[in-house]
Scaffold this motif. Structure first.
Motif, short mmCIF file in Angstrom:
data_model
loop_
_atom_site.label_atom_id
_atom_site.label_comp_id
_atom_site.label_asym_id
_atom_site.label_seq_id
_atom_site.Cartn_x
_atom_site.Cartn_y
_atom_site.Cartn_z
N ILE A 1 -5.05 -11.26 6.67
CA ILE A 1 -5.51 -10.01 7.28
C ILE A 1 -4.33 -9.09 7.55
CG2 ILE A 1 -6.53 -9.00 9.37
CD1 ILE A 1 -8.41 -11.42 9.46
N VAL A 2 -3.23 -9.65 8.07
CA VAL A 2 -2.04 -8.85 8.37
C VAL A 2 -1.49 -8.22 7.10
CG1 VAL A 2 0.31 -8.91 9.25
CG2 VAL A 2 -1.46 -10.22 10.40
N VAL A 3 -1.36 -9.03 6.05
CA VAL A 3 -0.79 -8.53 4.80
C VAL A 3 -1.70 -7.47 4.18
CG1 VAL A 3 -0.10 -9.17 2.46
CG2 VAL A 3 0.47 -10.67 4.38
N VAL A 4 -3.01 -7.67 4.25
CA VAL A 4 -3.95 -6.69 3.70
C VAL A 4 -3.83 -5.36 4.44
CG1 VAL A 4 -6.40 -6.11 3.47
CG2 VAL A 4 -5.58 -8.36 2.75
N PHE A 5 -3.72 -5.43 5.77
CA PHE A 5 -3.54 -4.20 6.54
C PHE A 5 -2.27 -3.47 6.12
CE2 PHE A 5 -6.53 -5.46 10.05
CZ PHE A 5 -7.28 -4.30 10.01
N ALA A 6 -1.19 -4.23 5.88
CA ALA A 6 0.06 -3.61 5.45
C ALA A 6 -0.10 -2.96 4.08
CB ALA A 6 1.18 -4.66 5.41
N LEU A 7 -0.83 -3.64 3.18
CA LEU A 7 -1.04 -3.09 1.84
C LEU A 7 -1.92 -1.84 1.86
CD1 LEU A 7 -1.53 -6.34 -0.27
CD2 LEU A 7 0.31 -4.64 -0.51
N LEU A 8 -2.70 -1.68 2.93
CA LEU A 8 -3.53 -0.48 3.07
C LEU A 8 -2.78 0.63 3.80
CD1 LEU A 8 -6.95 -2.10 4.06
CD2 LEU A 8 -6.37 -1.05 1.87
N TRP A 9 -2.14 0.27 4.91
CA TRP A 9 -1.55 1.28 5.79
C TRP A 9 -0.32 1.95 5.19
CZ3 TRP A 9 -1.92 4.67 9.43
CH2 TRP A 9 -0.80 5.07 10.16
N PHE A 10 0.65 1.18 4.75
CA PHE A 10 1.90 1.78 4.31
C PHE A 10 1.76 2.62 3.04
CE2 PHE A 10 3.57 -1.53 7.18
CZ PHE A 10 4.30 -0.71 8.01
N PRO A 11 0.96 2.22 2.04
CA PRO A 11 0.74 3.14 0.92
C PRO A 11 0.06 4.44 1.35
CG PRO A 11 0.22 0.91 0.24
CD PRO A 11 0.44 0.87 1.72
N VAL A 12 -0.86 4.34 2.33
CA VAL A 12 -1.49 5.56 2.84
C VAL A 12 -0.44 6.48 3.47
CG1 VAL A 12 -3.03 6.45 4.65
CG2 VAL A 12 -3.80 4.60 3.17
N VAL A 13 0.48 5.90 4.23
CA VAL A 13 1.57 6.70 4.81
C VAL A 13 2.38 7.37 3.71
CG1 VAL A 13 3.73 6.58 6.12
CG2 VAL A 13 1.72 5.32 6.91
N ALA A 14 2.72 6.58 2.67
CA ALA A 14 3.51 7.13 1.57
C ALA A 14 2.77 8.26 0.86
CB ALA A 14 3.84 6.01 0.57
N LEU A 15 1.49 8.08 0.61
CA LEU A 15 0.71 9.11 -0.08
C LEU A 15 0.54 10.35 0.78
CD1 LEU A 15 -2.01 6.86 -1.76
CD2 LEU A 15 -0.08 7.99 -2.87
N LEU A 16 0.38 10.15 2.09
CA LEU A 16 0.25 11.30 2.99
C LEU A 16 1.54 12.11 3.04
CD1 LEU A 16 -1.42 12.87 5.05
CD2 LEU A 16 -0.60 11.30 6.82
N VAL A 17 2.67 11.41 3.10
CA VAL A 17 3.96 12.11 3.09
C VAL A 17 4.14 12.86 1.77
CG1 VAL A 17 6.47 11.77 3.08
CG2 VAL A 17 5.06 10.53 4.72
N ASP A 18 3.76 12.19 0.67
CA ASP A 18 3.88 12.86 -0.63
C ASP A 18 2.95 14.07 -0.69
OD1 ASP A 18 4.75 12.79 -3.56
OD2 ASP A 18 2.57 12.74 -3.75
N ARG A 19 1.78 13.96 -0.07
CA ARG A 19 0.84 15.08 -0.06
C ARG A 19 1.41 16.29 0.66
NH1 ARG A 19 -3.72 16.43 -2.99
NH2 ARG A 19 -5.13 17.69 -1.72
N LEU A 20 2.17 16.00 1.71
CA LEU A 20 2.82 17.07 2.47
C LEU A 20 4.19 17.41 1.91
CD1 LEU A 20 1.94 15.79 6.07
CD2 LEU A 20 0.81 17.63 4.81
N GLY A 21 4.49 16.84 0.74
CA GLY A 21 5.82 16.94 0.18
C GLY A 21 6.32 18.35 -0.04
N ARG A 22 5.44 19.28 -0.43
CA ARG A 22 5.90 20.65 -0.70
C ARG A 22 6.59 21.23 0.52
NH1 ARG A 22 1.76 24.90 -3.24
NH2 ARG A 22 1.92 23.32 -4.88
N TRP A 23 6.05 20.95 1.69
CA TRP A 23 6.68 21.44 2.92
C TRP A 23 7.83 20.54 3.35
CZ3 TRP A 23 6.52 19.20 7.99
CH2 TRP A 23 7.10 20.02 8.96
#
Length: 207
Positions: free
Chosen positions: A153-175
């Motif tokens: 469960i812990v590893v699955v949460f990490a595989l969900l959460w941290f890629p979401v963080v990375a994609l969100l940062v990339d989404r805001l990347g222009r700024w």
């Protein structure tokens, strides 16, 4: 309904989402490129997989029982986090900010390595898992299957959460990738990593 499993799900989500060195290195790599950020996120999950496996195997108990070994690993982890802080602050001082990292051919491999080592070199993580996981094993239940489920469960949460963080940062990347903003983010990230690294480094030395 398994009340203990539901409760652990909330605890695991909080443990994974809590800001720290993992979060900082994922953000920094995501600013370089989406692939580097996602690779870093997968590396963090890989480090967590190591820690949960150690906790399940009981190796974490050895770290807890041998203070010298634990402190040695803690110093090593602190040195590595300080190295990451130095890289971030050096990048912040450059005119092009994080762009220098984005231009490296091995940025994705570097992100994976940074994410894994940042998490894997934290000796407190297996101790935390060793102390938390048994609390959610029902009395009379086989310990190994249940612990493996909790670790998964812990590893699955990490595989969900941290890629979401990375994609969100990339989404805001222009700024976020504007030179001035990028340098500010690098400076904040480097400072945060520096504080975390100093805590890891000084705690065993002052103990």
């Amino acid at each position: 309904m398994d009340a203990q499993l539901v409760a652990f799900t909330g605890v695991a989500a909080g443990m994974v989402a809590m800001p720290g060195a993992d979060f900082a290195v994922v953000v920094r790599n995501a600013l370089a490129s989406r692939r580097a950020g996602v690779a870093c996120a997968v590396g963090v999950a890989g480090g967590l997989l190591v820690h949960t496996a150690l906790a399940v195997a009981g190796v974490a108990a050895v770290l807890a029982a041998v203070p010298t070994l634990f402190r040695g690993l803690q110093v090593l982890g602190g040195i590595y986090v300080l190295y990451l802080a130095w890289r971030a602050l050096r990048s912040a001082a450059r005119p092009r900010g994080v762009q220098a990292l984005a231009d490296e051919p091995a940025a994705r491999a570097g992100g994976l390595r940074e994410g894994f080592l940042t998490n894997a070199l934290n000796p407190k993580a297996p101790i935390t898992f060793l102390s938390v996981l048994p609390q959610f094993v029902p009395d009379g239940s086989p310990a190994m299957p249940r612990t493996l489920l909790l670790a998964t469960i812990v590893v699955v949460f990490a595989l969900l959460w941290f890629p979401v963080v990375a994609l969100l940062v990339d989404r805001l990347g222009r700024w976020l990738r504007r030179p001035r903003t990028a340098r500010a983010v690098e400076a904040v990230t480097g400072t945060a990593l520096g504080v975390l690294g100093l805590v890891l480094l000084l705690e065993p030395l002052l103990a």
